[in-house]
Design a protein around this motif. Structure first.
Motif, PDB file in Angstrom:
ATOM      1  N   UNK A  66      -8.206 -10.388  -7.651  1.00 12.23           N
ATOM      2  CA  UNK A  66      -8.264 -11.723  -8.721  1.00 12.23           C
ATOM      3  C   UNK A  66      -9.579 -12.425  -8.828  1.00 12.23           C
ATOM      4  N   UNK A  67      -9.846 -12.637  -7.451  1.00  6.08           N
ATOM      5  CA  UNK A  67     -11.491 -13.687  -7.223  1.00  6.08           C
ATOM      6  C   UNK A  67     -12.333 -13.090  -7.989  1.00  6.08           C
ATOM      7  N   UNK A  68     -12.556 -11.832  -7.816  1.00  2.00           N
ATOM      8  CA  UNK A  68     -13.547 -11.098  -8.513  1.00  2.00           C
ATOM      9  C   UNK A  68     -13.700 -11.518  -9.951  1.00  2.00           C
ATOM     10  N   UNK A  69     -12.641 -11.583 -10.659  1.00  2.00           N
ATOM     11  CA  UNK A  69     -12.569 -11.858 -12.073  1.00  2.00           C
ATOM     12  C   UNK A  69     -12.649 -13.666 -12.340  1.00  2.00           C
ATOM     13  N   UNK A  70     -11.798 -14.164 -11.536  1.00  2.00           N
ATOM     14  CA  UNK A  70     -11.662 -15.536 -11.850  1.00  2.00           C
ATOM     15  C   UNK A  70     -12.846 -16.256 -11.276  1.00  2.00           C
ATOM     16  N   UNK A  71     -13.448 -15.738 -10.075  1.00  2.00           N
ATOM     17  CA  UNK A  71     -14.571 -16.348  -9.247  1.00  2.00           C
ATOM     18  C   UNK A  71     -14.091 -17.878  -8.969  1.00  2.00           C
ATOM     19  N   UNK A  72     -14.750 -18.859  -9.040  1.00  2.00           N
ATOM     20  CA  UNK A  72     -14.619 -20.263  -8.709  1.00  2.00           C
ATOM     21  C   UNK A  72     -13.417 -20.753  -9.549  1.00  2.00           C
ATOM     22  N   UNK A  73     -13.002 -20.205 -10.734  1.00  2.00           N
ATOM     23  CA  UNK A  73     -12.030 -20.767 -11.424  1.00  2.00           C
ATOM     24  C   UNK A  73     -10.610 -20.563 -10.746  1.00  2.00           C
ATOM     25  N   UNK A  74     -10.502 -19.857  -9.848  1.00  2.00           N
ATOM     26  CA  UNK A  74      -9.290 -19.508  -9.048  1.00  2.00           C
ATOM     27  C   UNK A  74      -9.420 -20.172  -7.506  1.00  2.00           C
ATOM     28  N   UNK A  75      -8.723 -21.181  -7.155  1.00  2.27           N
ATOM     29  CA  UNK A  75      -8.934 -21.709  -5.816  1.00  2.27           C
ATOM     30  C   UNK A  75      -7.458 -21.171  -5.160  1.00  2.27           C
ATOM     31  N   UNK A  76      -7.800 -20.806  -4.000  1.00  3.28           N
ATOM     32  CA  UNK A  76      -6.695 -20.395  -3.051  1.00  3.28           C
ATOM     33  C   UNK A  76      -6.378 -21.326  -1.774  1.00  3.28           C
ATOM     34  N   UNK A  77      -5.329 -21.555  -1.538  1.00  6.49           N
ATOM     35  CA  UNK A  77      -5.055 -22.308  -0.339  1.00  6.49           C
ATOM     36  C   UNK A  77      -3.940 -21.633   0.423  1.00  6.49           C
ATOM     37  N   UNK A  78      -4.145 -21.522   1.743  1.00  3.42           N
ATOM     38  CA  UNK A  78      -3.112 -21.057   2.782  1.00  3.42           C
ATOM     39  C   UNK A  78      -2.598 -22.097   3.896  1.00  3.42           C
ATOM     40  N   UNK A  79      -1.399 -22.334   3.985  1.00  2.00           N
ATOM     41  CA  UNK A  79      -1.053 -23.389   5.063  1.00  2.00           C
ATOM     42  C   UNK A  79       0.390 -22.392   5.821  1.00  2.00           C
ATOM     43  N   UNK A  80      -0.085 -21.760   6.606  1.00  2.00           N
ATOM     44  CA  UNK A  80       0.965 -20.790   7.300  1.00  2.00           C
ATOM     45  C   UNK A  80       1.261 -21.476   8.794  1.00  2.00           C
ATOM     46  N   UNK A  81       2.537 -22.021   8.561  1.00  2.00           N
ATOM     47  CA  UNK A  81       3.111 -22.650   9.962  1.00  2.00           C
ATOM     48  C   UNK A  81       4.409 -21.703  10.535  1.00  2.00           C
ATOM     49  N   UNK A  82       4.571 -20.750   9.985  1.00  2.00           N
ATOM     50  CA  UNK A  82       5.834 -19.954  10.221  1.00  2.00           C
ATOM     51  C   UNK A  82       5.375 -18.570   9.948  1.00  2.00           C
ATOM     52  N   UNK A  83       5.256 -17.858  11.037  1.00  4.95           N
ATOM     53  CA  UNK A  83       4.989 -16.453  10.951  1.00  4.95           C
ATOM     54  C   UNK A  83       5.862 -15.283  11.532  1.00  4.95           C
ATOM     55  N   UNK A  84       7.073 -15.779  12.163  1.00  5.90           N
ATOM     56  CA  UNK A  84       7.906 -15.236  12.920  1.00  5.90           C
ATOM     57  C   UNK A  84       9.356 -14.992  12.265  1.00  5.90           C
ATOM     58  N   UNK A  85       9.187 -14.198  11.077  1.00  3.82           N
ATOM     59  CA  UNK A  85      10.410 -13.617  10.288  1.00  3.82           C
ATOM     60  C   UNK A  85      10.111 -12.642   9.357  1.00  3.82           C
ATOM     61  N   UNK A  86      11.152 -11.849   8.890  1.00  2.00           N
ATOM     62  CA  UNK A  86      11.037 -10.738   8.129  1.00  2.00           C
ATOM     63  C   UNK A  86      11.685 -11.045   6.857  1.00  2.00           C
ATOM     64  N   UNK A  87      11.143 -10.250   5.810  1.00  2.00           N
ATOM     65  CA  UNK A  87      11.630 -10.365   4.270  1.00  2.00           C
ATOM     66  C   UNK A  87      11.454  -9.045   3.683  1.00  2.00           C
ATOM     67  N   UNK A  88      11.912  -8.884   2.490  1.00  2.00           N
ATOM     68  CA  UNK A  88      11.921  -7.590   1.773  1.00  2.00           C
ATOM     69  C   UNK A  88      10.422  -7.336   1.383  1.00  2.00           C
ATOM     70  N   UNK A  89      10.094  -6.120   1.237  1.00  2.00           N
ATOM     71  CA  UNK A  89       8.590  -5.958   0.977  1.00  2.00           C
ATOM     72  C   UNK A  89       8.493  -6.226  -0.506  1.00  2.00           C
ATOM     73  N   UNK A  90       7.214  -6.831  -0.713  1.00  2.00           N
ATOM     74  CA  UNK A  90       6.563  -7.229  -1.845  1.00  2.00           C
ATOM     75  C   UNK A  90       7.635  -8.335  -2.667  1.00  2.00           C
ATOM     76  N   UNK A  91       7.830  -9.444  -1.723  1.00  2.00           N
ATOM     77  CA  UNK A  91       8.616 -10.770  -2.106  1.00  2.00           C
ATOM     78  C   UNK A  91       7.747 -11.708  -2.623  1.00  2.00           C
ATOM     79  N   UNK A  92       6.473 -11.701  -1.764  1.00  2.00           N
ATOM     80  CA  UNK A  92       5.559 -12.711  -2.228  1.00  2.00           C
ATOM     81  C   UNK A  92       4.498 -12.481  -3.076  1.00  2.00           C
ATOM     82  N   UNK A  93       4.032 -11.227  -3.107  1.00  2.00           N
ATOM     83  CA  UNK A  93       2.822 -10.996  -4.152  1.00  2.00           C
ATOM     84  C   UNK A  93       3.051 -11.117  -5.342  1.00  2.00           C
ATOM     85  N   UNK A  94       4.274 -10.572  -5.906  1.00  2.00           N
ATOM     86  CA  UNK A  94       4.730 -10.822  -7.270  1.00  2.00           C
ATOM     87  C   UNK A  94       4.809 -12.140  -7.603  1.00  2.00           C
TER      88      UNK A  94
END
Length: 438
Positions: free
Chosen positions: A311-339
């Motif tokens: 998506x950044x290829x299309x939006x370039x600087x118009x799309x800003x992405x921030x990650x703040x990952x504090x918990x990485x030790x759990x499971x969830x159904x596939x493709x729950x976050x991306x949609x």
């Protein structure tokens, strides 16, 4: 009519139980739980026994003359025949009960005790009286092999006990307990009759045994149907998920490929990396269709990052992405976050007045849940419209349902028009820790 009246009045309990079984069979005729045919045969045999006993009692009460010499009289032949039928049918019912409880047993081998009884009764009818006889006044007398029918019945009772032990060993405790209860009732009735405490209760006991086991069969059938329904629902949901995941949005593919083509003449390395990301994105979507169970949040975030890089290829600087990952030790159904991130980009950032904005993805944990938050400062919407969102809002209901069904999770959406949207995914810790092995 007199016979029917006497049959009902003399054997009221037996007749009532038989009618109850027939009602059960009729009520469940469409479902036809396994063993219904055996139950029906037992009911027929039991009805013959009850009618046979009622005819005898009617004869003794209305016709029998204690001073009459019945030698050569049809009444004596009738008494021989009805007693032989009774001796044959009770072990036959026990034999059918074994076939009902364990349908895979060697039927012909198990029929040997019943076959011996039938042969002995035929000999007794037309030859020497080796099992029983009647004197001239129709008094019943035991023969030398008078215990043969009882031995046959006892063999079948012991076999039923043996199979009940096998059921307990195979952890089918309910079936084992039901069989033991049936055997206990039958043996108790035999003891009560041998001790002259009660008389002629065997038909009532057999009818009660049949009702108990038929209720067990119905309960097993219902559990099987519930399990089949559950599996069907899971298969249906899996098919829906596959369909949802297979519907890779044409606009996204078109925009991504258009952006890659645009890069070809400007930056070869960037084009190569974009093609690699696009290939990974397609592969992970295809893999998701065949995945069972849960995936790690790390894997889910990796797929989301690949999507955002495209998506950044299309939006370039118009799309800003921030990650703040504090918990990485759990499971969830596939493709729950991306949609949900895709919704944030497409319906949040791209639909805003400025066409630009920030998508922030964070994870943390509370005492009871692992939490994922996808927040954008885009167009926002009225959450009252959630129930009427069209298919372009990718998989909100699908994600919500899969979270609930696969891990007991929850999707909460908060949004304010012109201010942005916040999606919160909650994954319960207790079940998740069991699945992840933490």
């Amino acid at each position: 009519m007199q016979l029917i009246s006497y049959l009902i009045s003399y054997n009221f309990v037996s007749v009532a139980l038989i009618i109850g079984i027939i009602v059960l069979l009729i009520e469940n005729r469409k479902e036809r739980p396994h063993g219904t045919e055996h139950i029906a045969v037992i009911v027929i045999l039991l009805s013959i026994i009850v009618a046979n006993a009622a005819i005898r009692e009617l004869f003794l009460k209305k016709v029998y003359d204690a001073d009459y010499d019945y030698r050569g009289d049809p009444a004596m032949y009738f008494m021989y025949f009805r007693t032989a039928v009774e001796h044959i049918l009770f072990p036959m019912i026990a034999y059918i009960e074994i076939l009902l409880i364990t349908p895979n047993v060697k039927r012909y081998l198990l029929f040997i005790p019943e076959g011996i009884v039938i042969a002995a009764e035929i000999v007794n009818l037309f030859g020497p009286k080796i099992i029983f006889s009647y004197n001239s006044h129709l008094d019943y007398e035991d023969g030398i092999f008078f215990l043969a029918p009882y031995f046959a019945g006892m063999i079948y009772m012991l076999l039923l006990l043996r199979y009940s032990i096998r059921f307990f060993k195979s952890k089918d405790k309910t079936k084992g307990a039901t069989v033991i209860f049936i055997v206990f009732l039958t043996i108790l009735e035999c003891y009560l009759e041998a001790a002259y405490i009660v008389v002629d209760l065997m038909d009532e006991i057999v009818a009660l045994d049949v009702i108990v086991f038929y209720f067990y069969l119905i309960s097993i059938y219902q559990r099987e149907m519930e399990e089949k329904l559950r599996i069907s629902q899971l298969e249906l949901e899996k098919s829906r998920r596959v369909l949802t995941l297979s519907q890779i949005q044409p606009h996204f593919m078109y925009n991504s490929l258009t952006s890659i083509i645009y890069l070809c003449d400007k930056d070869t390395n960037k084009t190569k990396n974009a093609l690699i990301d696009f290939s990974k994105y397609l592969r992970q979507n295809l893999d998701a269709m065949s995945r069972n169970g849960l995936v790690s949040i790390k894997e889910e975030l990796e797929h989301t990052k690949i999507y955002l890089s495209l998506e950044k290829l299309r939006f370039d600087d118009d799309l800003n992405i921030e990650f703040d990952i504090r918990d990485e030790m759990f499971m969830l159904p596939v493709l729950s976050v991306q949609p949900m991130v895709e919704n944030a980009v497409k319906h949040g950032i791209n639909s805003s007045d400025s066409g630009c904005g920030t998508v922030r993805i964070s994870t943390d944990e509370t005492e009871t849940h692992h939490r994922i938050i996808i927040k954008d400062d885009g167009a926002g919407f009225d959450t009252a419209e959630l129930d009427s969102l069209d298919e372009s809002h990718i998989g909100i209901n699908n994600v919500r349902k899969r979270l609930r069904d696969e891990c007991g999770g929850e999707l909460i959406i908060n949004s304010v028009p012109d201010e942005g949207t916040e999606c919160v995914i909650l994954i319960p810790k207790e079940k998740n820790d069991e699945n992840s092995g933490n």
